[in-house]
Design a protein around this motif. Structure first.
Motif, mmCIF file in Angstrom:
data_model
loop_
_atom_site.group_PDB
_atom_site.id
_atom_site.type_symbol
_atom_site.label_atom_id
_atom_site.label_comp_id
_atom_site.label_asym_id
_atom_site.label_seq_id
_atom_site.Cartn_x
_atom_site.Cartn_y
_atom_site.Cartn_z
ATOM 1 N N ALA A 13 0.809 -1.220 0.000
ATOM 2 C CA ALA A 13 0.000 0.000 0.000
ATOM 3 C C ALA A 13 0.845 1.274 0.000
ATOM 4 C CB ALA A 13 -0.947 -0.006 1.198
ATOM 5 N N LEU A 14 1.874 1.339 0.852
ATOM 6 C CA LEU A 14 2.660 2.573 0.947
ATOM 7 C C LEU A 14 3.414 2.877 -0.336
ATOM 8 C CD1 LEU A 14 3.556 4.967 2.641
ATOM 9 C CD2 LEU A 14 5.386 3.558 3.599
ATOM 10 N N ASP A 15 3.745 1.843 -1.109
ATOM 11 C CA ASP A 15 4.396 2.065 -2.404
ATOM 12 C C ASP A 15 3.549 2.967 -3.288
ATOM 13 O OD1 ASP A 15 6.313 0.328 -1.532
ATOM 14 O OD2 ASP A 15 6.119 -1.088 -3.180
ATOM 15 N N LEU A 16 2.238 2.843 -3.159
ATOM 16 C CA LEU A 16 1.322 3.659 -3.952
ATOM 17 C C LEU A 16 0.880 4.913 -3.207
ATOM 18 C CD1 LEU A 16 -1.529 2.617 -6.258
ATOM 19 C CD2 LEU A 16 -2.045 4.182 -4.406
ATOM 20 N N VAL A 17 0.509 4.763 -1.943
ATOM 21 C CA VAL A 17 -0.080 5.876 -1.198
ATOM 22 C C VAL A 17 0.923 7.006 -0.977
ATOM 23 C CG1 VAL A 17 -1.153 6.533 0.986
ATOM 24 C CG2 VAL A 17 -1.794 4.390 -0.109
ATOM 25 N N GLY A 18 2.209 6.670 -0.766
ATOM 26 C CA GLY A 18 3.214 7.720 -0.598
ATOM 27 C C GLY A 18 3.293 8.618 -1.816
ATOM 28 N N PRO A 19 3.581 8.060 -3.006
ATOM 29 C CA PRO A 19 3.594 8.889 -4.214
ATOM 30 C C PRO A 19 2.245 9.540 -4.503
ATOM 31 C CG PRO A 19 4.731 6.828 -4.612
ATOM 32 C CD PRO A 19 4.084 6.702 -3.264
ATOM 33 N N TYR A 20 1.159 8.847 -4.194
ATOM 34 C CA TYR A 20 -0.171 9.422 -4.446
ATOM 35 C C TYR A 20 -0.366 10.710 -3.654
ATOM 36 C CZ TYR A 20 -5.216 10.038 -4.351
ATOM 37 O OH TYR A 20 -6.476 10.577 -4.434
ATOM 38 N N ASP A 21 -0.003 10.711 -2.374
ATOM 39 C CA ASP A 21 -0.190 11.911 -1.567
ATOM 40 C C ASP A 21 0.681 13.067 -2.055
ATOM 41 O OD1 ASP A 21 -2.226 11.299 0.158
ATOM 42 O OD2 ASP A 21 -0.945 10.540 1.751
ATOM 43 N N VAL A 22 1.848 12.743 -2.587
ATOM 44 C CA VAL A 22 2.720 13.791 -3.134
ATOM 45 C C VAL A 22 2.165 14.329 -4.451
ATOM 46 C CG1 VAL A 22 5.006 14.280 -4.101
ATOM 47 C CG2 VAL A 22 4.800 12.903 -2.008
ATOM 48 N N LEU A 23 1.770 13.434 -5.344
ATOM 49 C CA LEU A 23 1.435 13.820 -6.715
ATOM 50 C C LEU A 23 -0.019 14.237 -6.904
ATOM 51 C CD1 LEU A 23 3.402 10.957 -8.492
ATOM 52 C CD2 LEU A 23 4.067 13.375 -8.360
ATOM 53 N N ARG A 168 10.985 24.808 -6.211
ATOM 54 C CA ARG A 168 10.175 25.496 -5.199
ATOM 55 C C ARG A 168 8.876 24.746 -4.949
ATOM 56 N NH1 ARG A 168 14.015 27.079 -3.587
ATOM 57 N NH2 ARG A 168 14.854 29.196 -3.419
ATOM 58 N N ARG A 169 8.259 24.217 -6.011
ATOM 59 C CA ARG A 169 7.030 23.436 -5.835
ATOM 60 C C ARG A 169 7.322 22.174 -5.030
ATOM 61 N NH1 ARG A 169 2.217 21.986 -8.853
ATOM 62 N NH2 ARG A 169 2.318 24.020 -9.879
ATOM 63 N N ALA A 170 8.442 21.520 -5.335
ATOM 64 C CA ALA A 170 8.800 20.311 -4.601
ATOM 65 C C ALA A 170 9.079 20.620 -3.132
ATOM 66 C CB ALA A 170 10.007 19.644 -5.247
ATOM 67 N N GLU A 171 9.779 21.727 -2.880
ATOM 68 C CA GLU A 171 10.067 22.121 -1.498
ATOM 69 C C GLU A 171 8.783 22.453 -0.750
ATOM 70 O OE1 GLU A 171 14.522 23.995 -2.251
ATOM 71 O OE2 GLU A 171 12.745 25.282 -2.383
ATOM 72 N N PHE A 172 7.865 23.145 -1.405
ATOM 73 C CA PHE A 172 6.573 23.464 -0.798
ATOM 74 C C PHE A 172 5.818 22.184 -0.455
ATOM 75 C CE2 PHE A 172 1.997 23.854 -1.621
ATOM 76 C CZ PHE A 172 1.646 24.732 -0.599
ATOM 77 N N THR A 173 5.797 21.243 -1.398
ATOM 78 C CA THR A 173 5.099 19.977 -1.171
ATOM 79 C C THR A 173 5.710 19.222 -0.002
ATOM 80 O OG1 THR A 173 4.557 19.820 -3.532
ATOM 81 C CG2 THR A 173 4.419 17.789 -2.231
ATOM 82 N N GLN A 174 7.033 19.164 0.046
ATOM 83 C CA GLN A 174 7.709 18.472 1.148
ATOM 84 C C GLN A 174 7.382 19.125 2.478
ATOM 85 O OE1 GLN A 174 11.920 17.982 0.601
ATOM 86 N NE2 GLN A 174 12.250 17.198 2.656
ATOM 87 N N LEU A 175 7.341 20.448 2.500
ATOM 88 C CA LEU A 175 7.034 21.168 3.734
ATOM 89 C C LEU A 175 5.611 20.911 4.194
ATOM 90 C CD1 LEU A 175 7.756 23.224 5.923
ATOM 91 C CD2 LEU A 175 7.068 25.037 4.318
#
Length: 208
Positions: A13-23, A168-175
């Motif tokens: 599940a986390l293989d999918l849910v992790g990228p899903y929450d980011v993307l 900047r978008r990636a940094e915002f998403t990570q934050l």
């Protein structure tokens, strides 16, 4: 931007849910859950996901995301995901995998002669499928991005956000996700975990 997340029985599940929450939270993205049939798909630990399209219905997308599984060999034998990848990859802008999902990319012919990473316990198997195996957490090779085991899917997705929309978008998403991992143990790789833990894990993860 259409992003297709491949579903198959026994996936992690986390293989999918992790990228899903980011993307999927990027405003330009429409996410699709794609599987062999419209029936719900049960992950390895019991989480159930419902497809929004079948492999026959959705054969093109801007981004393909293929999660891994402890039962990756069964997914290889089944062939449904690899058949879909052979159709969808040529027109995709990005093709990605997490953990042992790279073995499915390799079986589809996408990683032949290309650098790629995977879960540490499956490096030899990925090499046997034709990939040039790396130990990096994320490997970018042209339009193909592979991630190491499970949690590395978040790193892969953040890498993709940076490539598509900028740092900047990636940094915002990570934050916003507060992705600032500080694990309580130094046991996240075979290089740092105690030898007896690595030996036990290899035995548990060995295909039966």
């Amino acid at each position: 931007m259409d992003i297709a997340f491949a579903l198959y029985p026994g996936m992690t599940a986390l293989d999918l849910v992790g990228p899903y929450d980011v993307l999927a939270n990027q405003p330009e993205v429409t996410a699709h859950f794609v599987a062999a049939s419209p029936d719900p798909v049960r992950c390895d630990a019991g989480l159930v996901l419902v497809p929004t399209a079948t492999f026959d219905e959705l054969t093109t997308a801007d981004v393909l995301v293929v999660p891994g599984s402890g039962r990756w060999a069964e997914a290889l034998e089944d062939g449904a995901v690899t058949a879909w990848l052979r159709r969808a990859h040529p027109t995709a802008t990005w093709t990605t995998s997490v953990c042992t999902g790279s073995t499915l990319l390799a079986r589809a012919g996408i990683l032949t002669g290309r650098p790629a990473t995977t879960h540490w316990a499956v490096r030899d198997e990925l090499a046997a499928l034709g990939a040039l195996v790396r130990t990096d957490r994320v490997v970018v090779d042209g339009s193909v991005i592979t991630a190491a085991g499970v949690s590395a899917g978040i790193d892969m997705a953040l890498t993709l956000v940076g490539l598509v929309w900028g740092d900047r978008r990636a940094e915002f998403t990570q934050l916003v996700l507060e992705y600032d991992p500080r694990p309580p143990y130094r046991a996240g790789s075979p290089e740092t975990a105690p030898a007896e833990v690595v030996a036990f894990a290899r035995d548990v993860l060995r295909p039966r």
